[in-house]
Scaffold this motif. Structure first.
Motif, PDB file in Angstrom:
ATOM      1  N   ARG A   1       0.852  -1.188   0.000  1.00 36.52           N
ATOM      2  CA  ARG A   1       0.000   0.000   0.000  1.00 36.52           C
ATOM      3  C   ARG A   1       0.887   1.237   0.000  1.00 36.52           C
ATOM      4  N   SER A   2       0.335   2.369  -0.400  1.00 37.26           N
ATOM      5  CA  SER A   2       1.078   3.623  -0.349  1.00 37.26           C
ATOM      6  C   SER A   2       0.203   4.681   0.325  1.00 37.26           C
ATOM      7  N   HIS A   3       0.838   5.699   0.882  1.00 43.55           N
ATOM      8  CA  HIS A   3       0.133   6.789   1.555  1.00 43.55           C
ATOM      9  C   HIS A   3       1.103   7.947   1.741  1.00 43.55           C
ATOM     10  N   GLU A   4       0.618   9.052   2.271  1.00 37.55           N
ATOM     11  CA  GLU A   4       1.459  10.209   2.562  1.00 37.55           C
ATOM     12  C   GLU A   4       2.430   9.869   3.682  1.00 37.55           C
ATOM     13  N   GLY A   5       3.649  10.380   3.621  1.00 38.84           N
ATOM     14  CA  GLY A   5       4.558  10.246   4.749  1.00 38.84           C
ATOM     15  C   GLY A   5       5.938   9.731   4.393  1.00 38.84           C
ATOM     16  N   TYR A   6       6.698   9.505   5.442  1.00 41.37           N
ATOM     17  CA  TYR A   6       8.064   8.994   5.341  1.00 41.37           C
ATOM     18  C   TYR A   6       8.235   8.008   6.488  1.00 41.37           C
ATOM     19  N   HIS A   7       8.868   6.866   6.250  1.00 37.76           N
ATOM     20  CA  HIS A   7       8.887   5.773   7.217  1.00 37.76           C
ATOM     21  C   HIS A   7      10.314   5.290   7.485  1.00 37.76           C
ATOM     22  N   TRP A   8      10.594   4.991   8.757  1.00 40.69           N
ATOM     23  CA  TRP A   8      11.857   4.384   9.167  1.00 40.69           C
ATOM     24  C   TRP A   8      11.532   3.089   9.897  1.00 40.69           C
ATOM     25  N   LEU A   9      12.296   2.035   9.629  1.00 34.75           N
ATOM     26  CA  LEU A   9      12.135   0.738  10.305  1.00 34.75           C
ATOM     27  C   LEU A   9      13.458   0.345  10.943  1.00 34.75           C
TER      28      LEU A   9
END
Length: 198
Positions: A123-131
């Motif tokens: 899926r995609s959406h607004e934002g920025y992600h760190w794992l």
């Protein structure tokens, strides 16, 4: 009680001025963003206008902070976060922050045996992600890439790119994630120490 209330209101103006300066905004730019006239913003910051909710809400939105940060919170406020875990698609998610609108931190726990039950559904959406993987092997599908992160490994990506994560094998996985609004990045602040070895 009224003295406390007056002191609280008196502190709002300087706090608003400091927030504006910290964000590098002029009164004109803030007025354009919030729709609040420049003269009203100026009177708020100088303490000549009492802050009402109709003014504080657009300012909180512009600065991406909760309204109580504009007003000021009691000094004895408990800083400890009391997370309320929830379960989604078999995964336990523990919120680690309580600040709405800014960076959000979570701990994710994927139990053993979830591999077969979860087919990748990017899926995609607004934002920025760190794992950041604490324990186990995390399968990450990111666009057309499919890879595995293990203990101590990190990934970061723009969430407009379709993404998915799950167990890479039959063992449990624990990982931390930080999700930020689009354009927000983690900033590291460092101070120069002249006595530090080079």
């Amino acid at each position: 009680m009224s003295d406390d209330f007056d002191a609280l209101l008196a502190a709002v103006g300087p706090r608003l001025r400091e927030l504006r300066r910290r964000h590098g905004l002029t009164l004109t730019a803030l007025s354009e963003t919030t729709g609040i006239p420049i003269s009203t913003l100026s009177r708020l910051e100088s303490g000549r206008r009492k802050p009402g909710l109709e003014l504080l809400l657009p300012l909180a939105r512009a600065y991406q902070v909760p309204v109580d940060e504009l007003i000021g919170t009691p000094a004895d406020l408990d800083p400890q976060v009391y997370p309320r875990p929830f379960t989604r698609n078999g995964m336990t998610v523990v919120p680690l922050t309580r600040k709405p609108g800014g960076l959000q931190a979570f701990k994710h726990i994927l139990p053993a045996g979830l591999t077969d039950a979860r087919e990748p559904d990017p899926r995609s959406h607004e934002g920025y992600h760190w794992l950041y993987v604490l324990r186990g092997r995390l399968r990450v599908v990111l666009g057309d890439k499919d890879f595995i992160l293990t203990d101590g490994e990190v990934a970061e990506f723009d969430t407009h790119l379709p993404h998915w994560f799950g167990n890479a094998d039959e063992h449990p996985v624990e990982f931390l994630s930080i999700l930020g609004p689009q354009g927000e990045r983690v900033h590291i602040k460092a101070r120069y120490r002249p006595d530090a070895p080079t």
